[in-house]
Design a protein around this motif. Structure first.
Motif, PDB file in Angstrom:
ATOM      1  N   HIS A 178      40.514 -67.669 -17.950  1.00  0.00           N
ATOM      2  CA  HIS A 178      39.349 -67.102 -16.860  1.00  0.00           C
ATOM      3  C   HIS A 178      38.441 -68.389 -16.654  1.00  0.00           C
ATOM      4  O   HIS A 178      37.614 -68.146 -15.850  1.00  0.00           O
ATOM      5  CB  HIS A 178      38.377 -66.082 -17.431  1.00  0.00           C
ATOM      6  N   ALA A 179      39.157 -69.625 -17.229  1.00  0.00           N
ATOM      7  CA  ALA A 179      38.202 -70.741 -16.890  1.00  0.00           C
ATOM      8  C   ALA A 179      38.677 -71.261 -15.376  1.00  0.00           C
ATOM      9  O   ALA A 179      39.829 -71.109 -15.155  1.00  0.00           O
ATOM     10  CB  ALA A 179      38.718 -71.810 -18.039  1.00  0.00           C
ATOM     11  N   GLN A 180      37.634 -71.791 -14.626  1.00  0.00           N
ATOM     12  CA  GLN A 180      38.100 -72.342 -13.368  1.00  0.00           C
ATOM     13  C   GLN A 180      38.805 -73.895 -13.898  1.00  0.00           C
ATOM     14  O   GLN A 180      38.618 -74.514 -14.660  1.00  0.00           O
ATOM     15  CB  GLN A 180      37.004 -72.772 -12.613  1.00  0.00           C
ATOM     16  N   THR A 181      39.745 -74.107 -12.848  1.00  0.00           N
ATOM     17  CA  THR A 181      40.660 -75.230 -13.176  1.00  0.00           C
ATOM     18  C   THR A 181      39.978 -76.510 -13.344  1.00  0.00           C
ATOM     19  O   THR A 181      40.332 -77.455 -14.223  1.00  0.00           O
ATOM     20  CB  THR A 181      41.973 -75.461 -12.371  1.00  0.00           C
ATOM     21  N   ARG A 182      38.711 -76.624 -12.621  1.00  0.00           N
ATOM     22  CA  ARG A 182      37.815 -78.109 -12.684  1.00  0.00           C
ATOM     23  C   ARG A 182      37.409 -77.946 -14.382  1.00  0.00           C
ATOM     24  O   ARG A 182      36.917 -79.022 -14.632  1.00  0.00           O
ATOM     25  CB  ARG A 182      36.932 -78.020 -11.842  1.00  0.00           C
ATOM     26  N   GLN A 183      37.386 -76.876 -14.961  1.00  0.00           N
ATOM     27  CA  GLN A 183      36.664 -76.884 -16.329  1.00  0.00           C
ATOM     28  C   GLN A 183      37.786 -77.203 -17.276  1.00  0.00           C
ATOM     29  O   GLN A 183      37.450 -77.541 -18.596  1.00  0.00           O
ATOM     30  CB  GLN A 183      36.083 -75.690 -16.689  1.00  0.00           C
ATOM     31  N   LEU A 184      39.131 -77.485 -17.163  1.00  0.00           N
ATOM     32  CA  LEU A 184      40.054 -77.641 -17.924  1.00  0.00           C
ATOM     33  C   LEU A 184      39.914 -79.279 -18.304  1.00  0.00           C
ATOM     34  O   LEU A 184      39.647 -80.146 -17.759  1.00  0.00           O
ATOM     35  CB  LEU A 184      41.221 -77.334 -17.481  1.00  0.00           C
ATOM     36  N   SER A 185      40.447 -79.565 -19.718  1.00  0.00           N
ATOM     37  CA  SER A 185      40.646 -80.729 -20.096  1.00  0.00           C
ATOM     38  C   SER A 185      42.035 -81.362 -19.403  1.00  0.00           C
ATOM     39  O   SER A 185      42.733 -80.689 -18.989  1.00  0.00           O
ATOM     40  CB  SER A 185      41.043 -80.917 -21.687  1.00  0.00           C
ATOM     41  N   GLY A 186      42.242 -82.592 -19.869  1.00  0.00           N
ATOM     42  CA  GLY A 186      43.323 -83.266 -19.064  1.00  0.00           C
ATOM     43  C   GLY A 186      44.794 -82.411 -19.571  1.00  0.00           C
ATOM     44  O   GLY A 186      45.562 -82.377 -18.791  1.00  0.00           O
ATOM     45  N   GLY A 187      44.714 -82.174 -20.658  1.00  0.00           N
ATOM     46  CA  GLY A 187      45.753 -81.892 -21.293  1.00  0.00           C
ATOM     47  C   GLY A 187      46.315 -80.326 -21.103  1.00  0.00           C
ATOM     48  O   GLY A 187      47.105 -80.022 -20.598  1.00  0.00           O
ATOM     49  N   GLN A 188      45.080 -79.674 -20.650  1.00  0.00           N
ATOM     50  CA  GLN A 188      45.069 -78.140 -20.400  1.00  0.00           C
ATOM     51  C   GLN A 188      45.681 -78.410 -18.888  1.00  0.00           C
ATOM     52  O   GLN A 188      46.509 -77.313 -18.555  1.00  0.00           O
ATOM     53  CB  GLN A 188      43.843 -77.379 -20.519  1.00  0.00           C
TER      54      GLN A 188
END
Lengths: 320, 367
Positions: A140-150
């Motif tokens: 449920h995280a917005q994609t901008r909050q993901l780490s590079g690997g995620q």
């Protein structure tokens, strides 16, 4: 120069059996020859690598196979589909990651997955994709909050949405930290275990060595060498390399006459001796340094790598 | 179809989660409506009532007694006028309403006061402007209050008010501004379509979508659908606020209004796509939308009446699509104009849309 002709021809296969067939493809951007007459095949179930420095023509090649760019001339076939004639069918059956993995920054992971599922006739359940890519905690995280690997794992998940037989991964690990890179390698190996055919581009030698069954080395839009990693490296280098931190007082003239030594390279403060007689070379080296009253630091023996191959093929080191 | 719907939902989600976009789309036009509403209606607390006395009688049942009763109401300023000048002054906004006492009023009151059956009540006529709903409402309350006191609750009533209407000339500034601001909001909504599109191209999102079976018409269609939905929501909000706070009276056909909103939206979305066709980066798209939107905003009669602008600017205004959208919106919303006199406005918008979509189909690059 090593060219296709110097390598043993692969066993002939019936036409249409290859997952990818590229025959004599050219592509120019203005005066720049991005792809300058390449031909290769990828067998089904194989992990095939396109290896080369930036600007070698890797991405252009992959994007032509994905139907994103049209070649100036030549034939491109994926899963028996002529890319130029039937791009829609092709797109239903392949999965793609691009170099940049940024996608709808304000959408959540599940939302992006559901969105992409709606594009295909056939798709895997979102939950299965989330589990497989280990994105459960971030669903449920917005994609901008993901780490590079995620973010890269999400990009791979999007490539798998339609359960494709053929997956194209363009520099899948560029910009990732070593741990994230390892986890993506595991993933690619898992996909191969499921029988998927994978074509990936990379400029990391180590990655190509770990992942690829076979690879093509590209530079300036041409294939410099084609074959399995072992084939390429062992054909080219029966020799081993002996390396140590450069010693200023030790002249090349002294090194070249050591037993077994065929050639010498200095690379970034390290001296590399290519030799067919490792014991003789090291013995001679130690004698020579003893006379000078020094000891070679970080002395080591290495099996030649793709890095050595590339250096030898192009005269240039392969760097990020 | 599923892809089109999902992509439209995705676009709307992205939009709703973008606070800047929300502000410019919903808050910015509302700030204009509220600001102008307060400037042009606030401070005008007293009702300016014109008094036209055609009877001129005094005594308990005389017309001057009624005049004093009105004058005694707090917040009402009464000026005695002759009939013609009172109507002129109301048309130019110097008076809010007129009360006209007819000849024979006093006699009629006396007759009605006897309570004899078959005798009609005396009449006074109250002129109000139907588009000035707030003021009109206050005037009617005042009249009802005064006459109630005069009649002392007697039945049948001795004096009755007849309502009559006078159309004032464009002076209901809110009635002018709300359609203009709606036009401006639709223009911005459309033109701003350029920015996310260029950003998506720059971030290679368009390229990634191109590697899926999604068709380009689905991509463009979902963008248009999302913006039109937002345009309709904008219209509802702007009209609701204009009506609730500032007495805007919507008189026209809702269907015609919806048609205009959709067509106006399309015209400016297509203009946004033209910008996206020539803007290489998101920053370039940002500055190009500013360059395009400000002349549209100020020269299309949004805030200034075009007839009052210098001649050269009037010529420019005749070429701007927003001029025609705002004009048609005003006519439909305030004057209740039907479609047929407005065909030229519709034709301009349709033509503009076709040309802009044509240009963008020719020059837009997907990667």
């Amino acid at each position: 120069m090593v060219t296709d002709a110097n390598l043993p021809a692969a066993a002939p296969k019936p036409p249409g059996d290859a997952a990818v067939r590229v025959v004599n493809v050219f592509k120019k951007y203005g005066p720049v020859k991005a792809v300058d007459g390449i031909s290769f095949e990828v067998a089904r179930g194989e992990v095939f690598g396109l290896l080369g420095p930036n600007g070698a023509g890797k991405t252009t090649t992959v994007e032509m196979l994905e139907g994103l760019r049209a070649p100036d001339s030549g034939l491109l076939e994926v899963l028996g589909i002529d890319v130029a004639r039937n791009p829609d069918e092709l797109k239903q059956r392949v999965g793609v990651t691009l170099q940049t993995a940024e996608l709808y920054p304000k959408l959540k992971v599940v939302e992006v997955l559901d969105l992409f599922r709606s594009f295909y006739k056939r798709s895997l359940p979102t939950e299965q994709l989330i589990d497989f890519l280990d994105l459960g905690e971030r669903r449920h995280a917005q994609t901008r909050q993901l780490s590079g690997g995620q973010r890269q794992r999400l990009a791979v998940a999007l490539a798998l949405v339609n359960d494709p037989e053929m997956i194209f991964l363009d520099e899948p690990t560029t910009g990732l930290d070593p741990a994230a890179r390892r986890s993506l390698w595991d993933l690619i190996q898992k996909l191969q275990g499921q029988g998927k055919t994978i074509l990936l581009t990379t400029h990391y030698m180590e990655e190509a060595e770990v992942l690829c069954d076979r690879l093509a080395i590209l530079d300036h839009g041409r294939i410099l060498a084609l074959g399995s990693v072992d084939e390429l490296v062992n054909k080219r280098f029966k020799d081993r390399s002996v390396r140590f931190d450069q010693i200023a007082a030790l002249e090349d003239e002294q090194l070249i006459v050591l037993p077994g030594v065929k050639s010498i390279k200095h690379d970034d403060g390290v001296t590399v001796l290519y030799t067919h007689d490792v014991a003789g070379t090291i013995g001679g080296l130690l004698d020579a340094t003893e006379v000078l009253g020094v000891e070679p630091a970080n002395l080591g023996i290495r099996r030649p790598t793709l890095e050595d191959l590339f250096l030898d093929l192009t005269g240039r080191a392969l760097r990020d | 179809m599923q892809a089109l719907i999902q992509l439209s939902i995705a676009n709307i989600r992205s939009f709703v989660r973008d606070r800047a976009a929300l502000f410019w789309t919903f808050a910015f036009p509302l700030i204009f409506v509220v600001l102008f509403g307060l400037i042009f209606q606030g401070g005008n607390t007293s009702i300016k009532l014109g008094w036209v006395d055609l009877d001129g009688t005094s005594g308990p049942s005389g017309s001057t007694t009624l005049q004093s009763a009105f004058a005694a109401v707090k917040g009402v300023v009464i000026t005695a006028e002759d009939e013609a000048s009172a109507k002129d002054q109301m048309k130019t906004g110097k008076l809010d309403a007129i009360v006209e006492v007819p000849k024979g009023y006093s006699a009629a009151v006396t007759a009605a006061g006897t309570g004899a059956t078959g005798v009609a009540a005396a009449n006074v006529t109250v002129f109000v402007d139907p588009t000035q709903a707030t003021t009109g409402g206050i005037v009617q309350q005042v009249v009802a209050g005064v006459l109630g006191a005069v009649n002392l609750g007697g039945r049948p009533p001795i004096v009755q008010a007849q309502l009559a209407t006078i159309q004032t000339q464009n002076l209901n500034i809110i009635s002018y501004l709300v359609p203009s601001i709606l036009g401006m909001a639709l223009m911005q909504l459309g033109v701003f379509a350029a920015i996310p599109l260029v950003a998506d191209r720059q971030k290679m999102i368009l390229k990634r979508l191109n590697a899926t079976p999604l068709h380009r018409w689905q991509l463009v269609g979902s963008n248009v659908v999302m913006r039109l939905i937002i345009g309709i929501i904008q219209t509802l909000i702007i009209v609701a606020v204009g009506t609730a706070l500032f007495g805007l009276q919507m008189t026209g056909s809702l269907l015609l209004l919806a048609g205009l909103v959709v067509l106006g939206g399309l015209a400016f979305i297509s203009l946004g796509y033209v910008i996206a066709s020539f803007a290489p980066t998101e920053d370039a798209a940002n500055s190009m939308t500013s360059v395009v939107q400000f002349p549209l905003m100020f020269l299309s009669g949004t805030f200034f009446v075009i007839d009052q602008m210098p001649q050269p600017l009037q010529v420019v205004a005749r070429f701007l699509p927003l001029t025609y959208l705002s004009d048609a919106l005003r006519q439909v919303m305030v004057n209740g104009t039907a479609f047929s006199p407005l065909w030229f406005c519709f034709a301009v918008l349709v033509g503009w849309t076709a040309v802009c979509f044509g240009i963008s189909a020719r020059f837009f690059k997907w990667q």
